[in-house]
Design an enzyme around this catalytic site. Sequence first.
Site, PDB file in Angstrom:
ATOM      1  N   CYS A   1       0.800  -1.224   0.000  1.00  0.00           N
ATOM      2  CA  CYS A   1       0.000   0.000   0.000  1.00  0.00           C
ATOM      3  C   CYS A   1       0.837   1.280   0.000  1.00  0.00           C
ATOM      4  CB  CYS A   1      -0.946  -0.009   1.188  1.00  0.00           C
ATOM      5  SG  CYS A   1      -1.912  -1.529   1.267  1.00  0.00           S
TER       6      CYS A   1
ATOM      7  N   HIS B   1      -2.987   7.905   6.069  1.00  0.00           N
ATOM      8  CA  HIS B   1      -3.195   6.581   5.494  1.00  0.00           C
ATOM      9  C   HIS B   1      -4.583   6.087   5.891  1.00  0.00           C
ATOM     10  CE1 HIS B   1      -2.058   2.878   3.620  1.00  0.00           C
ATOM     11  NE2 HIS B   1      -2.148   2.185   4.744  1.00  0.00           N
TER      12      HIS B   1
ATOM     13  N   GLU C   1      -1.200   5.237  13.478  1.00  0.00           N
ATOM     14  CA  GLU C   1      -0.898   6.466  12.736  1.00  0.00           C
ATOM     15  C   GLU C   1      -1.157   7.700  13.588  1.00  0.00           C
ATOM     16  OE1 GLU C   1      -1.468   8.435   8.308  1.00  0.00           O
ATOM     17  OE2 GLU C   1      -2.901   6.911   8.965  1.00  0.00           O
TER      18      GLU C   1
ATOM     19  N   LYS D   1      -9.898   7.707   2.335  1.00  0.00           N
ATOM     20  CA  LYS D   1     -10.301   6.308   2.182  1.00  0.00           C
ATOM     21  C   LYS D   1     -11.701   6.072   2.733  1.00  0.00           C
ATOM     22  CE  LYS D   1      -5.713   4.107   2.190  1.00  0.00           C
ATOM     23  NZ  LYS D   1      -4.853   5.291   2.400  1.00  0.00           N
TER      24      LYS D   1
ATOM     25  N   HIS E   1      -9.852   1.510   0.083  1.00  0.00           N
ATOM     26  CA  HIS E   1      -8.392   1.433   0.049  1.00  0.00           C
ATOM     27  C   HIS E   1      -7.934   0.892  -1.298  1.00  0.00           C
ATOM     28  CE1 HIS E   1      -4.337   1.103   1.070  1.00  0.00           C
ATOM     29  NE2 HIS E   1      -4.378   0.362   2.158  1.00  0.00           N
TER      30      HIS E   1
ATOM     31  N   PHE F   1       1.711  -3.390   4.008  1.00  0.00           N
ATOM     32  CA  PHE F   1       2.091  -4.675   4.573  1.00  0.00           C
ATOM     33  C   PHE F   1       3.581  -4.906   4.325  1.00  0.00           C
ATOM     34  CE2 PHE F   1      -2.298  -7.008   4.123  1.00  0.00           C
ATOM     35  CZ  PHE F   1      -2.786  -6.249   5.155  1.00  0.00           C
TER      36      PHE F   1
END
Length: 413
Positions: free
Chosen positions: A163, A303, A314, A335, A340, A399
């Site tokens: 991502c 994010h 975050e 998002k 996403h 990830f």
Amino acid sequence: MSIRRVVITGMGAVTPLGNDIPTFWSGLIAGKSGIAPIKAFDTSAFDVTFAGEVKDFSPAPFFKNPKDAKRNDRYAQFAMAAAKEAYAQSGITTFDRERAGVIVGSGIGGLISIEEEHAKLIQKGPGRVSPFLIPMMISNMASGNIATEFNFGGPNFAVVTACATANQSIGEAWRLIRTGEADLMIAGGSEAACTPLGIAGFSNMKALSTRNDAPEKASRPFDINRDGFVLGEGAGVVVIESLEHAQNRGAHILAEIVGYGISADAYHLTAPHPEGEGAARAMKIALNHAGLNPDQVSYINLHGTSTPQGDICETNAVKSLFGDAAKKVALSSTKSMTGHLLGAAGAIELIACVKAIETGLIPPTINLDNPDPACDLNYTPHKTREVKVEVALNNSFGFGGHNASIAIRRFTS
């Protein structure tokens, strides 16, 4: 070695909210959700039945030969469409092809092609597998196609960092121009993983929201009732140039990229560091490149995936780096509206940052009805806010512990 300034001159997007920049941006500032029940395949056997699908998209107009459109996976089709829009906005007519390059990545690549051709293998035998399977499935093909389309003979590769892919693609393109190895780059990310295998894989690892009864409410970053992210698809692409190159051709400059930071959590296969240590470090590196302090940042496009762990991590990262300024800076997660987009997320979110600078509007975080007490910052709930944005940060975390942050600011000569 002289360090050159790098500016954005073109942008293109294919998203669940619309297939061009004006439609995408109008959806964001209206607080519109692009999440809906999946139409691409029968979901009756699935635990998750919704996603952020791209709607009403036809690839044929974006390829010179209609056969070429069919010989590309959906992710590469999205990338070409976004690149064409960005290139057109940039107004480029002449360039040194050896100093013009492309970095457009994908976190997953041609998943649709893999699934379809594997089904042929099982059902009809190896002789029926398409000879185009390999170029359709590999993650570098979007970048290769775009270079061929525009005759860009300079640096060309694909970043694959889950991502963080699009943010890192743009950051690496910025680095090549900044250090003088290129003058002009097309950069971004694309993804088309809203497939049976994609949905099943993310669902079975318990990463996705299961709010099937209200898909438009499912992506709810920083809300106490969030239960996972919503899978989306699409592409985001920007044209970036050295300031000198842009000015020499009289380009309209949208914003300046002033910093880029990357780091590794080195912590876990999929989970972020609990205190957001790696995320904070990526933001700090980006601001150090820019020569900026945290209190000079007007807006952060977070994010903000709507996962129970990720949103807290975050938030902790912003608090640790920004200190007292964390409560003052405008934040949001787009998002909440797009879902996403994995390897494309960073690019469409950087575009949102550019538009925030241009318009003075901060897109909201929708569905933030009951804030998590552990998420206690200013996430711009529900409605767009008017804020004069001078400096924006864009965060993407993937990830594998990949972190990438890009700092942009209003262009001044």
